[in-house]
Write an enzyme that holds these catalytic residues in place. Structure first.
Site, PDB file in Angstrom:
ATOM      1  NE  ARG A   8      -2.554   7.065  -1.601  1.00 47.94           N
ATOM      2  CZ  ARG A   8      -3.273   6.373  -0.854  1.00 47.94           C
ATOM      3  NH1 ARG A   8      -4.141   5.657  -0.279  1.00 47.94           N
ATOM      4  NH2 ARG A   8      -1.666   5.655  -0.060  1.00 47.94           N
ATOM      5  CE  LYS A  14     -10.861  -5.498  -5.235  1.00 53.49           C
ATOM      6  NZ  LYS A  14     -10.753  -5.078  -4.250  1.00 53.49           N
ATOM      7  N   PRO A  25     -12.494   2.521  -6.469  1.00 56.09           N
ATOM      8  CG  PRO A  25     -10.675   2.909  -5.300  1.00 56.09           C
ATOM      9  CD  PRO A  25     -11.427   3.434  -5.865  1.00 56.09           C
ATOM     10  CD  GLU A  26     -14.277  -2.043  -1.974  1.00 56.22           C
ATOM     11  OE1 GLU A  26     -14.895  -2.461  -1.666  1.00 56.22           O
ATOM     12  OE2 GLU A  26     -13.927  -0.969  -0.750  1.00 56.22           O
ATOM     13  NE  ARG A  50      -5.948  -1.104   3.210  1.00 55.01           N
ATOM     14  CZ  ARG A  50      -6.922  -1.778   1.936  1.00 55.01           C
ATOM     15  NH1 ARG A  50      -7.715  -2.804   1.951  1.00 55.01           N
ATOM     16  NH2 ARG A  50      -5.619  -1.405   0.975  1.00 55.01           N
TER      17      ARG A  50
END
Length: 309
Positions: free
Chosen positions: A124, A61, A2-3, A297
């Site tokens: 996910r 991203k 993701p990043e 988070r």
DNA sequence: AACACATCCTGACTGC
DNA sequence: TGCAGTCAGGATGTGT
């Protein structure tokens, strides 16, 4: 993956294989991966199949591939992909074993005639594939980062409409520190919230935010407008350095979840100083790194070096 | 407008 | 072994 460093690793892996490739067919295993395509899966399929992929670009991203559809169209289109929290984009030969949690396979033929598969994997389902219209950037400069593209290519200064609101990332040649400093100075939210706001500065996620804050000795909840200009520049410089180093190493990976286009994990050697280091000694002062629940988070920091002021 | 929060999801892992 | 609870690297829409 993701990043920014992970997405850039994917972009750099996809570009040589997909540039000039023709889409031959599409297999969809979960339509939820296409929920950001307004017309639904069949519309997506109709536009994509038969089209030619012209390149792979990235801002923050977001990844996109400008396409030349098989049938003439007045629209300037791109295949837009986002990995969300758990997405992977893999390049496989047709005979390669099945990858777990594959949501879609785009069958392509490269410009030298080799058939292969572009597989979209996503546990996910926060990631997505869509086809979107390309629009002019608001500063008339390049839409994002892509290499091997001839200067003046028609899509160079365009960006998908769905990513047009995303701010330039710190590795973008047209990134403006002045613009970011001006935006940050007006924000009263905690600095980490600001770093994660993709409309202020893009490409940073939870790991690299924690790392950059540790390097700059800033507490995640320090109000952005209380940080002096010099300190903010130090923070941005640390962000840039951390992201660049991670790109050179092919991204950070912890487990099976994060992979490059060949399905290999990045080098674990990227030494993390804060993220995931809960309970270990701070590399500067030996105080135990703490993890606090924050925004659903975790935030990892050194309670001694990174005090709220 | 700026900000804080809830929400979309599944699977891997932990501890009882 | 089974089951509940926890955790996960993101972006967006909504309400104040």
């Amino acid at each position: 993956m993701p990043e920014l460093p992970e997405v850039e690793t994917v972009r750099a892996g996809l570009a040589p294989a997909l540039t000039g490739a023709i889409v031959e067919s599409l297999d969809v295993f979960d339509t939820r991966s296409f929920k950001r395509h307004p017309g639904g899966v069949e519309d997506f399929r109709q536009t994509l199949v038969g089209s030619k992929i012209l390149g792979v670009a990235r801002r923050g991203k977001f990844l996109w591939m400008p396409i030349e559809p098989a049938t003439a169209t007045s629209h300037r289109l791109a295949l837009v992909g986002h990995l969300g929290m758990s997405g992977q984009m893999l390049l496989r030969t047709p005979a390669f074993t099945e990858d777990k949690l594959t949501r879609a396979i785009i069958h392509v033929r490269s410009d030298d005639g080799q058939p292969f598969e572009f597989r979209f994997i996503d546990q996910r389902l926060f990631g997505s594939l869509a086809i979107d219209e390309l629009v002019e950037t608001n500063d008339s400069l390049a839409g994002g980062f892509s290499d091997g593209v001839a200067e003046g290519t028609w899509w160079q200064n365009l960006i998908p409409a769905s990513a047009a609101h995303i701010s330039r990332d710190p590795l973008d040649p047209n990134f403006s520190e002045t613009t970011v400093l001006a935006k940050v100075a007006k924000k009263h939210s905690g600095i980490k919230r600001v770093l994660l706001d993709q409309q202020t500065i893009s490409g940073i996620g939870n790991i690299y935010a924690d790392e950059a804050l540790w390097a700059s000795k800033l507490h995640y909840d320090q109000p952005a407008d209380s940080i002096g200009n010099a300190k903010m520049r130090e923070l941005l410089s640390n962000v840039k350095e951390i992201l660049s180093k991670a790109v050179l190493q092919g991204g950070t990976s912890f487990d099976e979840q994060y992979k490059n286009v060949n399905g290999e994990s990045g080098y674990f050697a990227v030494s993390l100083n804060a993220y995931g280091m809960t309970g270990t000694a701070c590399k500067r002062c030996s105080t135990e790194i703490k993890r606090e629940s924050w925004m659903n988070r975790g935030s990892h920091f050194c309670p001694k070096c990174q005090k709220l002021r």
